[in-house]
Motif scaffolding. Sequence first.
Motif, PDB file in Angstrom:
ATOM      1  N   HIS A   2       0.884  -1.169   0.000  1.00  0.00           N
ATOM      2  CA  HIS A   2       0.000   0.000   0.000  1.00  0.00           C
ATOM      3  C   HIS A   2       0.921   1.218   0.000  1.00  0.00           C
ATOM      4  N   VAL A   3       0.765   2.072  -1.016  1.00  0.00           N
ATOM      5  CA  VAL A   3       1.612   3.253  -1.157  1.00  0.00           C
ATOM      6  C   VAL A   3       0.768   4.490  -0.883  1.00  0.00           C
ATOM      7  N   ARG A   4       1.269   5.338   0.016  1.00  0.00           N
ATOM      8  CA  ARG A   4       0.614   6.611   0.294  1.00  0.00           C
ATOM      9  C   ARG A   4       1.607   7.717  -0.033  1.00  0.00           C
ATOM     10  N   MET A   5       1.200   8.628  -0.918  1.00  0.00           N
ATOM     11  CA  MET A   5       2.009   9.778  -1.286  1.00  0.00           C
ATOM     12  C   MET A   5       1.251  11.022  -0.836  1.00  0.00           C
ATOM     13  N   GLU A   6       1.935  11.877  -0.098  1.00  0.00           N
ATOM     14  CA  GLU A   6       1.339  13.144   0.306  1.00  0.00           C
ATOM     15  C   GLU A   6       2.278  14.274  -0.054  1.00  0.00           C
ATOM     16  N   GLN A   7       1.742  15.274  -0.733  1.00  0.00           N
ATOM     17  CA  GLN A   7       2.498  16.503  -0.974  1.00  0.00           C
ATOM     18  C   GLN A   7       1.791  17.583  -0.164  1.00  0.00           C
ATOM     19  N   ALA A   8       2.460  18.065   0.875  1.00  0.00           N
ATOM     20  CA  ALA A   8       1.866  19.011   1.812  1.00  0.00           C
ATOM     21  C   ALA A   8       2.502  20.389   1.676  1.00  0.00           C
ATOM     22  N   GLY A   9       1.677  21.425   1.841  1.00  0.00           N
ATOM     23  CA  GLY A   9       2.216  22.780   1.886  1.00  0.00           C
ATOM     24  C   GLY A   9       1.653  23.742   0.862  1.00  0.00           C
ATOM     25  N   PHE A  10       0.531  23.407   0.238  1.00  0.00           N
ATOM     26  CA  PHE A  10      -0.069  24.307  -0.749  1.00  0.00           C
ATOM     27  C   PHE A  10      -0.822  25.421  -0.027  1.00  0.00           C
ATOM     28  N   ARG A  11      -0.435  26.671  -0.272  1.00  0.00           N
ATOM     29  CA  ARG A  11      -1.133  27.813   0.325  1.00  0.00           C
ATOM     30  C   ARG A  11      -2.435  28.074  -0.440  1.00  0.00           C
ATOM     31  N   ASP A  64      -3.443  30.578  -2.003  1.00  0.00           N
ATOM     32  CA  ASP A  64      -3.258  31.293  -3.280  1.00  0.00           C
ATOM     33  C   ASP A  64      -2.545  30.437  -4.329  1.00  0.00           C
ATOM     34  N   GLN A  65      -2.355  29.172  -4.033  1.00  0.00           N
ATOM     35  CA  GLN A  65      -1.645  28.273  -4.966  1.00  0.00           C
ATOM     36  C   GLN A  65      -2.589  27.229  -5.553  1.00  0.00           C
ATOM     37  N   GLN A  66      -3.798  27.680  -5.902  1.00  0.00           N
ATOM     38  CA  GLN A  66      -4.816  26.775  -6.439  1.00  0.00           C
ATOM     39  C   GLN A  66      -4.340  26.088  -7.717  1.00  0.00           C
ATOM     40  N   GLN A  67      -3.668  26.825  -8.580  1.00  0.00           N
ATOM     41  CA  GLN A  67      -3.200  26.242  -9.846  1.00  0.00           C
ATOM     42  C   GLN A  67      -2.165  25.149  -9.581  1.00  0.00           C
ATOM     43  N   ALA A  68      -1.243  25.414  -8.674  1.00  0.00           N
ATOM     44  CA  ALA A  68      -0.227  24.413  -8.335  1.00  0.00           C
ATOM     45  C   ALA A  68      -0.889  23.193  -7.695  1.00  0.00           C
ATOM     46  N   PHE A  69      -1.887  23.434  -6.826  1.00  0.00           N
ATOM     47  CA  PHE A  69      -2.594  22.348  -6.153  1.00  0.00           C
ATOM     48  C   PHE A  69      -3.308  21.460  -7.172  1.00  0.00           C
ATOM     49  N   ALA A  70      -4.025  22.094  -8.100  1.00  0.00           N
ATOM     50  CA  ALA A  70      -4.739  21.335  -9.142  1.00  0.00           C
ATOM     51  C   ALA A  70      -3.747  20.581 -10.028  1.00  0.00           C
ATOM     52  N   GLY A  71      -2.643  21.230 -10.355  1.00  0.00           N
ATOM     53  CA  GLY A  71      -1.621  20.584 -11.180  1.00  0.00           C
ATOM     54  C   GLY A  71      -1.019  19.380 -10.493  1.00  0.00           C
ATOM     55  N   ALA A  72      -0.799  19.503  -9.183  1.00  0.00           N
ATOM     56  CA  ALA A  72      -0.227  18.383  -8.425  1.00  0.00           C
ATOM     57  C   ALA A  72      -1.216  17.225  -8.346  1.00  0.00           C
ATOM     58  N   LYS A  73      -2.496  17.541  -8.139  1.00  0.00           N
ATOM     59  CA  LYS A  73      -3.501  16.463  -8.073  1.00  0.00           C
ATOM     60  C   LYS A  73      -3.500  15.667  -9.375  1.00  0.00           C
ATOM     61  N   PHE A  74      -3.436  16.360 -10.499  1.00  0.00           N
ATOM     62  CA  PHE A  74      -3.402  15.706 -11.803  1.00  0.00           C
ATOM     63  C   PHE A  74      -2.063  14.994 -12.009  1.00  0.00           C
ATOM     64  N   GLY A  75      -0.973  15.709 -11.732  1.00  0.00           N
ATOM     65  CA  GLY A  75       0.365  15.194 -12.008  1.00  0.00           C
ATOM     66  C   GLY A  75       0.710  13.938 -11.238  1.00  0.00           C
TER      67      GLY A  75
END
Length: 136
Positions: free
Chosen positions: A98-107, A109-120
């Motif tokens: 079972h693999v869990r990946m978490e990328q934490a720290g999106f502010r 005002d970083q909606q574009q980066a957050f959406a990009g990370a979810k897709f990426g």
Amino acid sequence: MTTTSTETRSVVIERDFAHAPDKIWRALTQPHLIAEWLMKNDFVPALDHRFTLTGDWGSVDCRVLEIEPQRALAYSWDAMGLESVVTWTLTPSAAGTHVRMEQAGFRPDQQQAFAGAKFGWQKFLANLDEVVARID
């Protein structure tokens, strides 16, 4: 008086792989394998090692923050104003890992980066599965 929110968000993806933790670990920590599923890099699995991930769009400055072979790996992920931490957690399961990946720290005002990370990351984890399937 107005207060600014310091709340950050995380992208979390969990997936079950039909492979043993040691195979997943190799794909997460061997530079030639990382290049196949994520980006070109100069990763070394050593605490505090600084490395760069390089893609067509630019690069990510990283530093190894935690390393526990076949169990946990964490590194900073700093790119284009985003300062975040990527944490991988591997848990043996009946089917493999079972693999869990978490990328934490999106502010906020970083909606574009957050959406990009979810897709990426969805794409990266699909690539990871393909790479691990080829490892002997």
